[in-house]
Design an enzyme around this catalytic site. Structure first.
Site, short mmCIF file in Angstrom:
data_model
loop_
_atom_site.label_atom_id
_atom_site.label_comp_id
_atom_site.label_asym_id
_atom_site.label_seq_id
_atom_site.Cartn_x
_atom_site.Cartn_y
_atom_site.Cartn_z
N LYS A 17 22.43 20.74 -10.12
CA LYS A 17 21.06 20.80 -10.67
C LYS A 17 20.07 21.30 -9.63
O LYS A 17 18.97 21.72 -9.98
CB LYS A 17 20.64 19.41 -11.16
N LYS A 77 16.90 26.36 -10.94
CA LYS A 77 18.33 26.60 -10.69
C LYS A 77 18.58 28.11 -10.53
O LYS A 77 19.40 28.53 -9.71
CB LYS A 77 19.17 26.06 -11.85
N GLU A 168 23.28 27.30 -20.96
CA GLU A 168 23.07 27.81 -22.32
C GLU A 168 21.58 27.75 -22.65
O GLU A 168 21.15 28.37 -23.61
CB GLU A 168 23.83 26.94 -23.32
C1 LIG Z 1 28.37 26.29 -21.95
C2 LIG Z 1 27.60 25.25 -21.17
C3 LIG Z 1 26.21 25.27 -21.19
C4 LIG Z 1 25.48 24.37 -20.41
N1 LIG Z 1 24.11 24.49 -20.34
C5 LIG Z 1 23.42 23.76 -19.41
C6 LIG Z 1 22.04 24.02 -19.14
O1 LIG Z 1 21.40 24.86 -19.77
N2 LIG Z 1 21.44 23.31 -18.14
C7 LIG Z 1 22.11 22.35 -17.42
O2 LIG Z 1 21.53 21.76 -16.51
N3 LIG Z 1 23.43 22.07 -17.66
C8 LIG Z 1 24.10 22.75 -18.62
N4 LIG Z 1 25.45 22.52 -18.83
C9 LIG Z 1 26.14 21.47 -18.05
C10 LIG Z 1 26.77 20.35 -18.89
O3 LIG Z 1 25.80 19.43 -19.28
C11 LIG Z 1 27.88 19.71 -18.04
O4 LIG Z 1 28.91 20.65 -17.84
C12 LIG Z 1 28.50 18.45 -18.67
O5 LIG Z 1 27.55 17.43 -18.79
C13 LIG Z 1 29.68 17.94 -17.83
O6 LIG Z 1 29.29 17.64 -16.51
P1 LIG Z 1 29.90 18.37 -15.23
O7 LIG Z 1 29.79 19.87 -15.45
O8 LIG Z 1 29.00 17.93 -14.10
O9 LIG Z 1 31.32 17.94 -15.06
C14 LIG Z 1 26.18 23.38 -19.65
C15 LIG Z 1 27.58 23.37 -19.67
C16 LIG Z 1 28.29 24.30 -20.39
C17 LIG Z 1 29.80 24.29 -20.31
#
Ligand SMILES: Cc1cc2nc3c(=O)[nH]c(=O)nc-3n(C[C@H](O)[C@H](O)[C@H](O)COP(=O)(O)O)c2cc1C
Length: 220
Positions: A17, A77, A168
């Site tokens: 983050k 970010k 996303e």
């Molecule tokens: C396709 C996708 C889109 C995501 N979009 C965002 C986003 O816009 N901002 C963000 O802070 N995290 C985003 N995430 C992070 C997810 O919240 C995170 O992958 C999930 O909570 C699992 O945690 P980890 O990646 O720390 O293991 C996204 C994850 C994926 C796979």
């Protein structure tokens, strides 16, 4: 091939983050990043993607046009990442494009005989037309190939010791306009920020959370 500790990598990676804006990805790893993007598998080797990659302040500011207003939670970010990749999907797939891919496969030595090339192109057309006409989900199908690339990418960069944030939460329309993507036959899908975690990133200290094995697996 060397053995890797996959569980260690899976637990090391997390959604970053806050990046340390002073830490930059090396040029050797830039090449590895490009290899991950290029070498991802896709259905019928369709590769329906394009990537906008930036490591410059100017480029990241342009990409941050997709993180204003409602999406501003993602802005820092993008601006503090070492590198940012915008994953884009094709908006049209047709016989001409399939020929273009097949010609490249031919130049890469994939077909021992001309008839194999013809058969291969025929199969590509059949699968593609199922999505274009029978299922009418060609865009969705192409988007899925790009998402597969993103999954491959997130694990790959983690294996290189690079932190990442998939996003996303971006303004697709603003990004498509900024880069003239729709005129070029593409649309933006997901942005991924890359770099190295800041010492004070709250998310680095949180434990991972996933649904239990009992819930997600059926072993027969
Ligand atoms: C396709 C996708 C889109 C995501 N979009 C965002 C986003 O816009 N901002 C963000 O802070 N995290 C985003 N995430 C992070 C997810 O919240 C995170 O992958 C999930 O909570 C699992 O945690 P980890 O990646 O720390 O293991 C996204 C994850 C994926 C796979």
């Amino acid at each position: 091939m060397d053995k890797i500790n996959i569980k260690e990598i899976l637990n090391w990676r997390y959604t970053t983050k806050a990046f340390d804006s002073d830490k930059k990805i090396s040029s050797e790893n830039e090449e590895n990043i490009k290899a991950l993007l290029q070498m991802s598998p896709s259905s019928i080797n369709s590769q329906p993607w394009h990537f906008i990659i930036s490591s410059t302040e100017k480029g990241k500011e342009r990409l941050a046009k997709g993180t204003s207003g409602f999406f501003s939670f993602n802005e820092s970010k993008v601006l503090n990442a070492s590198h940012v990749v915008l994953f884009c999907a094709k908006t049209d797939i047709n016989e001409n494009y399939l020929k273009h891919v097949t010609e490249k496969e031919d130049r890469d030595g994939r077909f021992a005989k001309e008839e194999f090339k013809t058969q291969n192109l025929g199969a590509k057309n059949i699968f593609t037309n199922i999505h274009r006409f029978d299922l009418k989900d060609a865009q969705h199908w192409m988007d899925k190939q790009v998402y597969l690339n993103i999954g491959n990418f997130l694990l790959g960069v983690a294996a290189l010791g690079i932190d990442a944030v998939p996003m996303e939460g971006i303004d697709i329309k603003a990004l498509d306009e900024e880069f003239g993507l729709r005129e070029k036959g593409f649309t933006s899908l997901v942005m991924v920020g890359l770099g190295y975690r800041a010492a004070d990133d709250f998310n680095a200290g949180l434990p991972k959370s996933r649904l239990s094995e009992e819930e997600i697996f059926t072993e027969i």
